[in-house]
Design a protein around this motif. Structure first.
Motif, PDB file in Angstrom:
ATOM      1  N   PHE A   3      18.360  26.698  -9.667  1.00 32.26           N
ATOM      2  CA  PHE A   3      17.418  27.460  -8.842  1.00 32.26           C
ATOM      3  C   PHE A   3      17.976  28.841  -8.579  1.00 32.26           C
ATOM      4  O   PHE A   3      19.104  28.984  -8.080  1.00 32.26           O
ATOM      5  N   HIS A   4      17.226  29.884  -8.959  1.00 31.65           N
ATOM      6  CA  HIS A   4      17.644  31.267  -8.692  1.00 31.65           C
ATOM      7  C   HIS A   4      17.066  31.674  -7.344  1.00 31.65           C
ATOM      8  O   HIS A   4      15.858  31.703  -7.167  1.00 31.65           O
ATOM      9  N   PRO A   5      17.910  32.026  -6.358  1.00 31.80           N
ATOM     10  CA  PRO A   5      17.386  32.284  -5.017  1.00 31.80           C
ATOM     11  C   PRO A   5      16.574  33.566  -4.924  1.00 31.80           C
ATOM     12  O   PRO A   5      15.752  33.697  -4.036  1.00 31.80           O
ATOM     13  N   ALA A   6      16.799  34.510  -5.790  1.00 34.31           N
ATOM     14  CA  ALA A   6      16.068  35.778  -5.671  1.00 34.31           C
ATOM     15  C   ALA A   6      14.671  35.689  -6.285  1.00 34.31           C
ATOM     16  O   ALA A   6      13.711  36.252  -5.767  1.00 34.31           O
ATOM     17  N   SER A   7      14.523  34.969  -7.388  1.00 32.53           N
ATOM     18  CA  SER A   7      13.235  34.917  -8.076  1.00 32.53           C
ATOM     19  C   SER A   7      12.435  33.674  -7.752  1.00 32.53           C
ATOM     20  O   SER A   7      11.292  33.561  -8.138  1.00 32.53           O
ATOM     21  N   SER A   8      13.079  32.696  -7.035  1.00 26.39           N
ATOM     22  CA  SER A   8      12.391  31.462  -6.648  1.00 26.39           C
ATOM     23  C   SER A   8      11.847  30.747  -7.866  1.00 26.39           C
ATOM     24  O   SER A   8      10.699  30.317  -7.891  1.00 26.39           O
ATOM     25  N   SER A   9      12.669  30.641  -8.909  1.00 23.70           N
ATOM     26  CA  SER A   9      12.227  29.965 -10.132  1.00 23.70           C
ATOM     27  C   SER A   9      13.393  29.174 -10.697  1.00 23.70           C
ATOM     28  O   SER A   9      14.539  29.387 -10.337  1.00 23.70           O
ATOM     29  N   LEU A  10      13.063  28.269 -11.583  1.00 28.10           N
ATOM     30  CA  LEU A  10      14.067  27.442 -12.253  1.00 28.10           C
ATOM     31  C   LEU A  10      14.426  28.094 -13.575  1.00 28.10           C
ATOM     32  O   LEU A  10      13.546  28.432 -14.370  1.00 28.10           O
ATOM     33  N   LEU A  11      15.730  28.312 -13.814  1.00 25.43           N
ATOM     34  CA  LEU A  11      16.175  28.958 -15.040  1.00 25.43           C
ATOM     35  C   LEU A  11      16.952  27.967 -15.883  1.00 25.43           C
ATOM     36  O   LEU A  11      17.790  27.237 -15.356  1.00 25.43           O
ATOM     37  N   PRO A  12      16.696  27.912 -17.180  1.00 29.81           N
ATOM     38  CA  PRO A  12      17.465  27.010 -18.045  1.00 29.81           C
ATOM     39  C   PRO A  12      18.885  27.539 -18.231  1.00 29.81           C
ATOM     40  O   PRO A  12      19.084  28.752 -18.320  1.00 29.81           O
ATOM     41  N   LEU A  13      19.822  26.624 -18.319  1.00 27.84           N
ATOM     42  CA  LEU A  13      21.232  26.995 -18.494  1.00 27.84           C
ATOM     43  C   LEU A  13      21.690  26.762 -19.924  1.00 27.84           C
ATOM     44  O   LEU A  13      22.889  26.777 -20.195  1.00 27.84           O
ATOM     45  N   GLY A  43      24.009  35.018  -0.113  1.00 28.91           N
ATOM     46  CA  GLY A  43      23.322  35.770   0.936  1.00 28.91           C
ATOM     47  C   GLY A  43      23.793  37.192   1.027  1.00 28.91           C
ATOM     48  O   GLY A  43      23.029  38.092   1.353  1.00 28.91           O
ATOM     49  N   ALA A  44      25.104  37.450   0.721  1.00 29.74           N
ATOM     50  CA  ALA A  44      25.630  38.804   0.809  1.00 29.74           C
ATOM     51  C   ALA A  44      25.270  39.628  -0.415  1.00 29.74           C
ATOM     52  O   ALA A  44      25.127  40.837  -0.340  1.00 29.74           O
ATOM     53  N   ALA A  45      25.162  38.947  -1.604  1.00 29.01           N
ATOM     54  CA  ALA A  45      24.939  39.695  -2.835  1.00 29.01           C
ATOM     55  C   ALA A  45      23.459  39.881  -3.145  1.00 29.01           C
ATOM     56  O   ALA A  45      23.039  40.954  -3.562  1.00 29.01           O
ATOM     57  N   ALA A  46      22.671  38.815  -2.959  1.00 25.44           N
ATOM     58  CA  ALA A  46      21.259  38.879  -3.354  1.00 25.44           C
ATOM     59  C   ALA A  46      20.446  39.552  -2.249  1.00 25.44           C
ATOM     60  O   ALA A  46      20.755  39.427  -1.067  1.00 25.44           O
ATOM     61  N   PRO A  47      19.402  40.273  -2.597  1.00 25.67           N
ATOM     62  CA  PRO A  47      18.540  40.889  -1.569  1.00 25.67           C
ATOM     63  C   PRO A  47      17.742  39.825  -0.823  1.00 25.67           C
ATOM     64  O   PRO A  47      17.490  38.740  -1.323  1.00 25.67           O
ATOM     65  N   ALA A  48      17.464  40.132   0.436  1.00 21.94           N
ATOM     66  CA  ALA A  48      16.698  39.191   1.260  1.00 21.94           C
ATOM     67  C   ALA A  48      15.296  39.023   0.692  1.00 21.94           C
ATOM     68  O   ALA A  48      14.662  39.982   0.279  1.00 21.94           O
ATOM     69  N   SER A  49      14.845  37.782   0.671  1.00 23.18           N
ATOM     70  CA  SER A  49      13.513  37.478   0.145  1.00 23.18           C
ATOM     71  C   SER A  49      12.981  36.266   0.901  1.00 23.18           C
ATOM     72  O   SER A  49      13.739  35.507   1.493  1.00 23.18           O
ATOM     73  N   PRO A  50      11.681  36.058   0.855  1.00 19.73           N
ATOM     74  CA  PRO A  50      11.123  34.872   1.535  1.00 19.73           C
ATOM     75  C   PRO A  50      11.675  33.585   0.980  1.00 19.73           C
ATOM     76  O   PRO A  50      11.921  32.636   1.722  1.00 19.73           O
ATOM     77  N   ALA A  51      11.877  33.553  -0.338  1.00 18.73           N
ATOM     78  CA  ALA A  51      12.419  32.327  -0.922  1.00 18.73           C
ATOM     79  C   ALA A  51      13.836  32.061  -0.412  1.00 18.73           C
ATOM     80  O   ALA A  51      14.213  30.924  -0.115  1.00 18.73           O
ATOM     81  N   LEU A  52      14.624  33.143  -0.318  1.00 19.79           N
ATOM     82  CA  LEU A  52      15.997  32.986   0.188  1.00 19.79           C
ATOM     83  C   LEU A  52      15.987  32.540   1.645  1.00 19.79           C
ATOM     84  O   LEU A  52      16.784  31.682   2.056  1.00 19.79           O
ATOM     85  N   GLU A  53      15.101  33.116   2.430  1.00 18.40           N
ATOM     86  CA  GLU A  53      14.987  32.710   3.839  1.00 18.40           C
ATOM     87  C   GLU A  53      14.585  31.248   3.947  1.00 18.40           C
ATOM     88  O   GLU A  53      15.102  30.513   4.788  1.00 18.40           O
ATOM     89  N   ARG A  54      13.610  30.826   3.076  1.00 15.06           N
ATOM     90  CA  ARG A  54      13.205  29.426   3.116  1.00 15.06           C
ATOM     91  C   ARG A  54      14.369  28.523   2.734  1.00 15.06           C
ATOM     92  O   ARG A  54      14.585  27.463   3.318  1.00 15.06           O
ATOM     93  N   TRP A  55      15.114  28.982   1.710  1.00 12.40           N
ATOM     94  CA  TRP A  55      16.282  28.178   1.276  1.00 12.40           C
ATOM     95  C   TRP A  55      17.310  28.066   2.407  1.00 12.40           C
ATOM     96  O   TRP A  55      17.890  27.020   2.631  1.00 12.40           O
ATOM     97  N   ARG A  56      17.525  29.171   3.115  1.00 13.01           N
ATOM     98  CA  ARG A  56      18.452  29.130   4.251  1.00 13.01           C
ATOM     99  C   ARG A  56      17.942  28.209   5.354  1.00 13.01           C
ATOM    100  O   ARG A  56      18.704  27.452   5.961  1.00 13.01           O
ATOM    101  N   GLU A  57      16.626  28.312   5.624  1.00 13.95           N
ATOM    102  CA  GLU A  57      16.049  27.458   6.666  1.00 13.95           C
ATOM    103  C   GLU A  57      16.180  25.987   6.307  1.00 13.95           C
ATOM    104  O   GLU A  57      16.405  25.140   7.166  1.00 13.95           O
TER     105      GLU A  57
END
Length: 332
Positions: A3-13, A43-57
């Motif tokens: 899960f990429h926290p900035a784009s709120s999507s699943l990325l293949p590895l 949290g320090a490197a990626a820009p704040a986003s709603p998806a990141l906030e939801r993930w934190r919550e």
């Protein structure tokens, strides 16, 4: 996938092992085919986003709340244990004090009983009023003019520094009249001089300074003492070296004895092994010889048996031939 926290999507590895998210990137775990993230670094490197906030919550804050609750519960438990320990200590102190008070009370009661028994055993004495003794001075005490008190008027240091300046008063100092209660005039001066001389024999003189001769003597004495100390140290070093050489020699001798004993033990062991091998070889040769003799005996016996069988066969054949010849002759 991850899960990429900035784009709120699943990325293949399958095609990459790292995310470009600063210090939050972690190596790919090949066992589970996932990438592990540091939530604080993300949290320090990626820009704040709603998806990141939801993930934190959903993940970080509940964990923080749970950790805070656990810490508060732990602190409360520690405070309770500490309070229990304090109460226990106070209770132990109280019980100890009660035991001490009880033992002291029993001791006082026992002392009172002993005193009452002693008073009951002692006969009552009749008090007789006696006249108080009269104070009288002997001849030595009458000769003492000045009383000697245990508490002095001056400290010992001040007295020793100033008693040489004591003197009797003189009219030249401005006195109009001088009265002597005991010794008069010259006798008082003589007493004062004698007093000062006696004190010089027994008192410590604080302001006394050594002269040039005393300084030279002290310097020569100090030099001689230093030389003596150096000689003593040299003598001790010599004794230490001798002792060390003696110990080294003894250690070397002991080592030689140990080496000699080890060599003798090794030689004895080698001789024993050699004798053992020789005995084993001899025993093997004897066994081999016995086996060969046994084989030879078996072969001789077999040969004899075969020869005997051949003789029997030859005899049988001969008998058969003789019988056949006889039969042919008879037939003819």
């Amino acid at each position: 996938q991850a899960f990429h926290p900035a784009s709120s999507s699943l990325l293949p590895l399958a095609a990459m092992d790292f995310f470009s998210c600063g210090s939050a990137c972690r190596p790919r775990d090949l066992a589970t085919d996932t990438v592990k993230f540091d939530a604080a670094a993300i949290g320090a490197a990626a820009p704040a986003s709603p998806a990141l906030e939801r993930w934190r919550e959903e993940h970080q804050r509940p964990q923080q709340d749970k950790q805070g609750e656990e810490e508060r519960a732990s602190e409360a438990t520690c405070r309770e244990l500490e309070a229990q320990l304090i109460d226990q200590e106070h209770e132990e102190q109280r019980l100890l004090k009660e035991q001490e008070d009880e033992s002291a009370r029993r001791e006082r009661e026992a002392q009172l009983r002993r005193e009452e028994e002693e008073e009951a055993e002692e006969p009552e004495e009749i008090e007789v009023e006696e006249e108080a003794p009269k104070v009288a001075l002997d001849a030595e005490e009458k000769k003492v003019v000045f009383a000697n008190f245990p508490v002095k008027d001056l400290a010992a240091v001040v007295y020793s520094a100033s008693f040489t300046k004591f003197s009797c008063p003189d009219k030249e100092e401005g006195f109009e009249e001088i009265k002597y209660e005991w010794s008069k005039g010259d006798k008082a001066e003589a007493y004062m001089k004698k007093y000062i001389l006696d004190r010089k024999l027994s008192m410590r003189v604080e302001e006394l300074q050594p002269g040039l001769w005393s300084q030279k003597q002290l310097k020569s004495w100090t030099s001689a003492v230093n030389i003596w100390h150096a000689k003593v140290a040299e003598y001790k070093n010599m004794l230490m070296k001798k002792e060390q050489a003696k110990r080294t020699k003894e250690a070397k001798k002991a080592k030689e004895i140990r080496d000699k004993a080890a060599k003798e033990a090794k030689a004895a062991k080698d001789a024993e092994d050699k004798a053992k091998k020789a005995a084993e070889k001899k025993e093997g040769d004897e066994e081999k010889k016995e086996e060969e003799e046994e084989k030879k005996d078996k072969k001789d016996k077999k040969d004899k048996t075969e020869k005997k069988d051949e003789d029997v066969d030859d005899k049988g054949k001969k008998d058969k031939k003789d019988k056949k010849d006889k039969k042919d002759k008879k037939d003819k």
